[in-house]
Design an enzyme around this catalytic site. Sequence first.
Site, PDB file in Angstrom:
ATOM      1  N   GLY A 284      16.202  -5.140  -8.581  1.00 47.59           N
ATOM      2  CA  GLY A 284      17.452  -5.563  -9.628  1.00 47.59           C
ATOM      3  C   GLY A 284      17.595  -7.224  -9.628  1.00 47.59           C
ATOM      4  O   GLY A 284      17.616  -7.717 -10.661  1.00 47.59           O
ATOM      5  N   ASP A 285      17.333  -7.819  -8.569  1.00 43.02           N
ATOM      6  CA  ASP A 285      17.091  -9.221  -8.498  1.00 43.02           C
ATOM      7  C   ASP A 285      16.031  -9.663  -9.374  1.00 43.02           C
ATOM      8  O   ASP A 285      16.240 -10.664 -10.130  1.00 43.02           O
ATOM      9  CB  ASP A 285      17.150  -9.777  -6.991  1.00 43.02           C
ATOM     10  CG  ASP A 285      18.476  -9.927  -6.271  1.00 43.02           C
ATOM     11  OD1 ASP A 285      19.018 -10.382  -6.398  1.00 43.02           O
ATOM     12  OD2 ASP A 285      18.588  -8.691  -5.292  1.00 43.02           O
ATOM     13  N   SER A 286      14.785  -8.991  -9.093  1.00 40.99           N
ATOM     14  CA  SER A 286      13.721  -9.478  -9.934  1.00 40.99           C
ATOM     15  C   SER A 286      13.993  -9.423 -11.451  1.00 40.99           C
ATOM     16  O   SER A 286      13.756 -10.023 -12.258  1.00 40.99           O
ATOM     17  CB  SER A 286      12.662  -8.877  -9.481  1.00 40.99           C
ATOM     18  OG  SER A 286      12.246  -9.317  -8.331  1.00 40.99           O
TER      19      SER A 286
ATOM     20  N   GLY B 117      16.190 -11.814 -13.004  1.00 44.02           N
ATOM     21  CA  GLY B 117      15.558 -13.116 -13.097  1.00 44.02           C
ATOM     22  C   GLY B 117      14.713 -13.151 -14.153  1.00 44.02           C
ATOM     23  O   GLY B 117      14.414 -14.179 -14.756  1.00 44.02           O
TER      24      GLY B 117
END
Lengths: 409, 409
Positions: free
Chosen positions: B176-178, B181
């Site tokens: 999810g972070d990637s 980003g």
Amino acid sequence: MSDAAPSGPLSGLRILELGHFVAAPFCTRLLADLGADVIKIEPPGGDPVRQWGRQVEGAGAPWWSMHARNKRCITVDLKRERAVGLVLDLVRTCDAVVENFRPGQLARMGLSRAALEAARPGIVVAHISGYGQDGAYRDRAAFGVIGEAIGGLRHLTNHPPGETDLPPVRVGVSIGDSIAGLYAAFGVVAALLARDRPGGDGRGRTLDVALSESVLSMMEGMLPEYGVFGTVRQPTGSRIATAAPSSAYPTRDGGWILIGGNSDPIFERLTSLMGRPDLFADPRFTGNANRVRNVEALDGEIGDWTRRHDARDLDRMLAAADVPATVTYTAAEIAADPQFRARGMVREVEDPAFGRVLQAGIVPHVPDDPGTVRWPGPRLGQHTDAILRDDLGLDEAAIRSLRDEGVVG
Amino acid sequence: MSDAAPSGPLSGLRILELGHFVAAPFCTRLLADLGADVIKIEPPGGDPVRQWGRQVEGAGAPWWSMHARNKRCITVDLKRERAVGLVLDLVRTCDAVVENFRPGQLARMGLSRAALEAARPGIVVAHISGYGQDGAYRDRAAFGVIGEAIGGLRHLTNHPPGETDLPPVRVGVSIGDSIAGLYAAFGVVAALLARDRPGGDGRGRTLDVALSESVLSMMEGMLPEYGVFGTVRQPTGSRIATAAPSSAYPTRDGGWILIGGNSDPIFERLTSLMGRPDLFADPRFTGNANRVRNVEALDGEIGDWTRRHDARDLDRMLAAADVPATVTYTAAEIAADPQFRARGMVREVEDPAFGRVLQAGIVPHVPDDPGTVRWPGPRLGQHTDAILRDDLGLDEAAIRSLRDEGVVG
């Protein structure tokens, strides 16, 4: 269909989509969401996604309403002699082409990079495929589940070795296709910026986006750690290898509650809420490193507590105690979520085929220049005549001739 | 550290990163990979990722080598009085700022949108957070596992209801972070294009990217189907709900082989390879719809066959029979894969801290203007002096004064 003028940072750009299934159409959805004018070329049978999943008789699959929103659809039979010329006429009006045929197929149809560049000098061309436009794997079928496994994702979506005989799970959506589509959207815009900004070089670029590589690029420290230590990253099930407690815990009503309690202050609040301050004081659970070491015992204690409450109640209690937590959202919780609604991330779109359709919103959110859902996924060939007339300047007779020959539909 | 000139479509751009952990630094890695000059502002203790995962004594975690590659690192203590002025001096030289502090924290530090805009008219500002810069959830802690569950992903990474008591698995990386980003990188470049292209409006834009929303945007037809039919999408374990056979099958050596055999011609080749042409002729398995209906029986037959062979042998046999298939790649298979190597998607980077480090390549691949890995993740403060001297024009005395006051490190 709304006639609202496009808004968003990409308004004024025009993109030609020669795509089907997920990756290329997802890429152009993102571009269109931010305002680009996307012309989608469809074969006479339509993009197969029109029939993917459960369908409404005569209208097809509701996913289409979102997948093709904001696009103009023209039906072209690329096997017909005059079709390639027609496509090149459209290319002349475009900034970029996005496609996900098998590698080489576009060139075989007469739409090589050189042909596209001749029609529109400086065109940006994005190819999306399973494994790339060159190399030994280029002709392999681009099945998402295979590409995701080669990118390293599937090995990790599993319980730790020895814990179950069940196979590693699929993510449940075509996540590799979508990630590849997003990378392609990023690449298209980056290439246009290189071409068009002050001091830009004015030239077009080719983008060669592979599903397997897009997935691999998100595998964090997996490769560096393997190279330096020889360690092969293994799946950790519901947990995180380096933080505890952080997992999904069973609830009384048969659901799951996610709890991220792996900092000391949060862990203290969690144990206090559980009525178990002894756990916070327990040397086995002092500091994250000890908690990771004794995670089985710790998760056992937490699970004993969560099993005595329903998921919704746990969600409320944990929120009140300022412990990061959530029930696992399904479509129902997402549709009802006030934050998603407030930010336009769950929205209702009027669709002549389906009535009101729930759709996800526009990401990235640009508060001072948001894109809009101008219209839902069009009917097959809905914009054929308008595109031929308004964009290519053809008269009624010319359009009729193309249709009679079966070039357009 | 190589002094190779930047190449790639984003060379000439300058980005300021006020980020930590995964999402913002991943965003700027992508921008830097395509040639942007990224200045990363780090606190005196460094980005925590320097210590994430297994470490080399004195050098930290190998992930850093990839996560921070191509960036210039300056250490600034933002709590010091003169720090904000210093950051604004850097902003004056930049095209965009990317940050993932808690919502509002940047403004509280004196780096509001207005302050950034005053320093650099037309600056693009990308905020990345768990749930967005406004709304009821904005102050919730941005734990990836929570945001992914709210975005709908976690519910789907599971076996079908009733099949196991084990919890739904985490994807195994901070996906999810990637994804957030990557959306931010797309947004930054889109906003710069809107600002800088001919006819662009010259103004900056704000991007408000939320992890939960980035995940939700990839959930395909989940919301439209729920809205139209009221059906809640459920996990399907290793399978695909609408295609068969497509799953991970057990192998003799305890591994898994992914097989995508869900078109008629492929299914025929698969059954022929299995020595079971009777299965292709079996009315239970005629056409995809029948195969989906009888998938338990079908997967049982396929599993009986795969269990008699080792994963590597199955991989070879299926490839020779032109059936889409693969073993589940771990770091070891990825590192050895000839396609990844040939396309530069697995590459060895010289790192003074770790020696040769295996890294994933640059996505999207731009064959006629590829970015490069110019240098691996820098030491803490490696570029502090050079940035102050070369980019801000400070002399040795001014730099010493900043260091003596603890403003820079």
